[in-house]
Motif scaffolding. Structure first.
Motif, PDB file in Angstrom:
ATOM      1  N   TYR A  91      -5.679  13.226  26.229  1.00 16.39           N
ATOM      2  CA  TYR A  91      -5.142  14.072  25.165  1.00 16.39           C
ATOM      3  C   TYR A  91      -3.620  14.149  25.248  1.00 16.39           C
ATOM      4  N   VAL A  92      -3.110  14.527  26.419  1.00 16.59           N
ATOM      5  CA  VAL A  92      -1.652  14.681  26.505  1.00 16.59           C
ATOM      6  C   VAL A  92      -0.935  13.336  26.579  1.00 16.59           C
ATOM      7  N   GLY A  93      -1.638  12.315  27.074  1.00 13.90           N
ATOM      8  CA  GLY A  93      -1.013  10.994  27.218  1.00 13.90           C
ATOM      9  C   GLY A  93      -0.773  10.319  25.883  1.00 13.90           C
ATOM     10  N   SER A  94      -1.752  10.388  24.981  1.00 18.70           N
ATOM     11  CA  SER A  94      -1.498   9.719  23.714  1.00 18.70           C
ATOM     12  C   SER A  94      -2.217  10.310  22.504  1.00 18.70           C
ATOM     13  N   LEU A  95      -3.342  10.981  22.753  1.00 18.65           N
ATOM     14  CA  LEU A  95      -4.112  11.486  21.612  1.00 18.65           C
ATOM     15  C   LEU A  95      -3.318  12.497  20.783  1.00 18.65           C
ATOM     16  N   VAL A  96      -2.606  13.378  21.482  1.00 14.76           N
ATOM     17  CA  VAL A  96      -1.861  14.408  20.767  1.00 14.76           C
ATOM     18  C   VAL A  96      -0.790  13.759  19.873  1.00 14.76           C
ATOM     19  N   ASN A  97      -0.197  12.682  20.356  1.00 13.62           N
ATOM     20  CA  ASN A  97       0.772  11.953  19.528  1.00 13.62           C
ATOM     21  C   ASN A  97       0.122  11.341  18.301  1.00 13.62           C
ATOM     22  N   ARG A  98      -1.060  10.800  18.508  1.00 17.22           N
ATOM     23  CA  ARG A  98      -1.741  10.161  17.381  1.00 17.22           C
ATOM     24  C   ARG A  98      -2.070  11.195  16.307  1.00 17.22           C
ATOM     25  N   VAL A  99      -2.512  12.370  16.764  1.00 17.92           N
ATOM     26  CA  VAL A  99      -2.867  13.419  15.805  1.00 17.92           C
ATOM     27  C   VAL A  99      -1.613  13.871  15.051  1.00 17.92           C
ATOM     28  N   LYS A 100      -0.537  14.038  15.805  1.00 19.64           N
ATOM     29  CA  LYS A 100       0.720  14.490  15.192  1.00 19.64           C
ATOM     30  C   LYS A 100       1.249  13.488  14.165  1.00 19.64           C
ATOM     31  N   GLN A 156       4.551  12.572  26.076  1.00 18.41           N
ATOM     32  CA  GLN A 156       5.510  13.369  26.832  1.00 18.41           C
ATOM     33  C   GLN A 156       5.067  13.516  28.286  1.00 18.41           C
ATOM     34  N   VAL A 157       3.772  13.706  28.445  1.00 17.58           N
ATOM     35  CA  VAL A 157       3.212  13.801  29.783  1.00 17.58           C
ATOM     36  C   VAL A 157       2.478  12.495  30.005  1.00 17.58           C
ATOM     37  N   SER A 158       3.157  11.570  30.682  1.00 12.91           N
ATOM     38  CA  SER A 158       2.566  10.240  30.723  1.00 12.91           C
ATOM     39  C   SER A 158       1.456  10.162  31.766  1.00 12.91           C
ATOM     40  N   ARG A 159       1.396  11.118  32.656  1.00 15.16           N
ATOM     41  CA  ARG A 159       0.420  11.031  33.737  1.00 15.16           C
ATOM     42  C   ARG A 159       0.000  12.444  34.134  1.00 15.16           C
ATOM     43  N   LEU A 160      -1.204  12.816  33.788  1.00 14.66           N
ATOM     44  CA  LEU A 160      -1.657  14.165  34.131  1.00 14.66           C
ATOM     45  C   LEU A 160      -2.430  14.099  35.446  1.00 14.66           C
ATOM     46  N   VAL A 161      -2.063  14.972  36.357  1.00 14.27           N
ATOM     47  CA  VAL A 161      -2.708  14.959  37.669  1.00 14.27           C
ATOM     48  C   VAL A 161      -4.166  15.423  37.541  1.00 14.27           C
ATOM     49  N   GLY A 162      -5.033  14.902  38.384  1.00 19.48           N
ATOM     50  CA  GLY A 162      -6.446  15.295  38.370  1.00 19.48           C
ATOM     51  C   GLY A 162      -6.671  16.622  39.083  1.00 19.48           C
ATOM     52  N   MET A 192       0.816  -1.213   0.000  1.00 14.36           N
ATOM     53  CA  MET A 192       0.000   0.000   0.000  1.00 14.36           C
ATOM     54  C   MET A 192       0.857   1.273   0.000  1.00 14.36           C
ATOM     55  N   THR A 193       1.039   1.884   1.158  1.00 13.65           N
ATOM     56  CA  THR A 193       1.648   3.212   1.161  1.00 13.65           C
ATOM     57  C   THR A 193       3.152   3.203   1.448  1.00 13.65           C
ATOM     58  N   GLY A 194       3.664   2.113   1.952  1.00 14.41           N
ATOM     59  CA  GLY A 194       5.066   2.089   2.340  1.00 14.41           C
ATOM     60  C   GLY A 194       5.350   2.812   3.651  1.00 14.41           C
ATOM     61  N   LYS A 195       4.326   3.407   4.220  1.00 12.06           N
ATOM     62  CA  LYS A 195       4.517   4.068   5.521  1.00 12.06           C
ATOM     63  C   LYS A 195       4.516   3.020   6.619  1.00 12.06           C
ATOM     64  N   LYS A 196       5.184   3.356   7.719  1.00 11.31           N
ATOM     65  CA  LYS A 196       5.086   2.473   8.872  1.00 11.31           C
ATOM     66  C   LYS A 196       3.699   2.594   9.486  1.00 11.31           C
ATOM     67  N   ARG A 197       3.338   1.583  10.229  1.00 13.46           N
ATOM     68  CA  ARG A 197       1.960   1.578  10.723  1.00 13.46           C
ATOM     69  C   ARG A 197       1.871   1.811  12.238  1.00 13.46           C
ATOM     70  N   ILE A 198       0.821   2.553  12.600  1.00 15.27           N
ATOM     71  CA  ILE A 198       0.515   2.788  14.007  1.00 15.27           C
ATOM     72  C   ILE A 198      -0.804   2.111  14.329  1.00 15.27           C
ATOM     73  N   LEU A 199      -0.864   1.510  15.506  1.00 10.65           N
ATOM     74  CA  LEU A 199      -2.164   1.059  16.004  1.00 10.65           C
ATOM     75  C   LEU A 199      -2.293   1.508  17.440  1.00 10.65           C
ATOM     76  N   THR A 200      -3.407   2.125  17.764  1.00  8.42           N
ATOM     77  CA  THR A 200      -3.716   2.385  19.175  1.00  8.42           C
ATOM     78  C   THR A 200      -5.182   2.162  19.366  1.00  8.42           C
ATOM     79  N   GLY A 201      -5.582   2.229  20.609  1.00  9.08           N
ATOM     80  CA  GLY A 201      -6.997   2.052  20.857  1.00  9.08           C
ATOM     81  C   GLY A 201      -7.374   2.536  22.228  1.00  9.08           C
ATOM     82  N   ASP A 202      -8.676   2.604  22.438  1.00 12.66           N
ATOM     83  CA  ASP A 202      -9.222   2.958  23.739  1.00 12.66           C
ATOM     84  C   ASP A 202     -10.464   2.122  23.961  1.00 12.66           C
ATOM     85  N   ARG A 203     -10.746   1.914  25.232  1.00 15.29           N
ATOM     86  CA  ARG A 203     -12.043   1.313  25.549  1.00 15.29           C
ATOM     87  C   ARG A 203     -13.088   2.414  25.509  1.00 15.29           C
ATOM     88  N   PRO A 204     -14.189   2.160  24.874  1.00 14.76           N
ATOM     89  CA  PRO A 204     -15.238   3.184  24.885  1.00 14.76           C
ATOM     90  C   PRO A 204     -16.009   3.118  26.196  1.00 14.76           C
TER      91      PRO A 204
END
Ligand code: TRP
Length: 330
Positions: free
Chosen positions: A22-31, A184-190, A1-13
């Motif tokens: 967002y800071v834990g992983s979503l921002v990375n996925r968007v980037k 980058q921020v693996s754990r955001l305080v509540g 297909m594209t020759g790009k490397k592949r990413i897979l992530t997921g979340d429980r709904p």
């Protein structure tokens, strides 16, 4: 297909996504969605490991998380959003993986232990104890090179690597050993300043929160308890709001720190500034969410994403069955 490397992530709904996601992983996925061939799995079957009695909510949660993804900036033309239960090959692969995964490894998995405690599980359900095996199948079936996740997922990624390595040794090297990428921020305080941000602890700012909600939440957040009057010198190192400034407001960090220590900026002003910064981050998300408001549009995105994911899964499983010599009637 594209020759790009592949990413897979997921979340429980299991509910709305918040700033911690967002800071834990979503921002990375968007980037990374342009650079990589990206798959985002809505892990509805895995959600049943803790919410098995909530069939009706599950569907709403799937739509909710889809609109959170799109609001956060995942572009359905770049990233493939798909539904786990519809990719039935995952469950087949998980069954094969389970044949050579020792139960003790699962019992000692720190995330399993923490979650069991959090949910008050004593006698662990088979599906719950085994979900890391199924998660390894989620990842392996896509031949993902990179998995951007929060810190709590690291033990599951270690297991996935181990399972893949073992598969490749036992049968034939057809699967890819995935690498973990922690935000980058693996754990955001509540907002309570105690635990990490989490919906169930009621200390979260959601991506869907409107400016007034954000302000009310930030206003009530825990700060330096030793600071009663504005002129008291503050201790940013113990302040929740300062933690948020670190993550979301780097450019003003130094001046805020100094003013706080010198008793020049009061907590209310500091919180106002923080709420502004968060609202600036969320504003484009609200706009994007509007564009994807219609349930039909979301259904189309999920249907198309799931179709694309099914193709990948089918093709990997052909190779897996061939490697394992579980192919009949050929
Ligand atoms: N266990 C993950 C979580 O609770 C969700 C998940 C399921 C996942 N399958 C995955 C994450 C595959 C990364 C890769 O957040």
């Amino acid at each position: 297909m594209t020759g790009k490397k592949r990413i897979l992530t997921g979340d429980r709904p299991t509910g709305a996504l918040h700033l911690g996601h967002y800071v834990g992983s979503l921002v990375n996925r968007v980037k990374l969605q342009e650079e990589y061939d990206s798959y985002i799995l809505i892990a509805d079957v895995q959600a049943l490991t803790t919410h098995w009695e909530q069939g009706e909510d599950l569907e709403n949660s799937v739509y909710q998380i889809t609109s959170d993804y799109l609001a956060a900036g995942l572009d359905p033309n770049q990233a493939t959003i798909c539904i786990q239960s519809k990719i039935t090959e995952i469950h087949e692969l998980a069954a094969y993986f389970s044949m050579y995964t020792p139960v003790n490894v699962l019992r000692h998995n720190p995330t399993i232990k923490a979650e069991a405690q959090q949910h008050g599980f004593k006698d662990l359900m088979y599906g719950f104890l085994g979900y890391p095996v199924s998660q390894a199948a989620d990842i392996a079936i896509f031949k993902a090179h990179v998995v951007p996740v929060g810190e709590d997922q690291v033990p599951h990624l270690e297991l996935a690597r181990r399972i893949v390595r073992r598969f490749n040794d036992l049968y034939k090297p057809v699967l890819v050993e995935p690498e973990v990428l922690v935000g980058q921020v693996s754990r955001l305080v509540g907002l309570d300043g105690k635990a990490k941000m989490s919906k169930s602890l009621n200390n979260a700012i959601f991506l869907s929160d409107k400016p007034e909600d954000v302000w009310q939440k930030v206003r009530n957040a825990v700060t330096d308890p030793a600071r009663i009057h504005k002129t008291d010198p503050g201790h940013p190192e113990v302040c929740t709001i300062f933690e948020y400034h670190k993550v979301f407001n780097n450019s003003e960090l130094e001046s805020i720190e100094q003013e706080c220590r010198q008793g020049k900026i009061g907590c209310v002003a500091c919180k106002k500034r923080q709420a502004q910064v968060i609202n600036q981050l969320l504003e484009p998300m609200h706009e994007r969410r509007e564009q994807y408001k219609s349930r039909d549009i979301l259904t189309d995105i999920l249907r198309e994403g799931t179709r694309r994911a099914q193709e990948v899964a089918r093709s990997t499983m052909e190779e897996v069955r061939e490697a394992m010599k579980i192919q009949y009637f050929k």
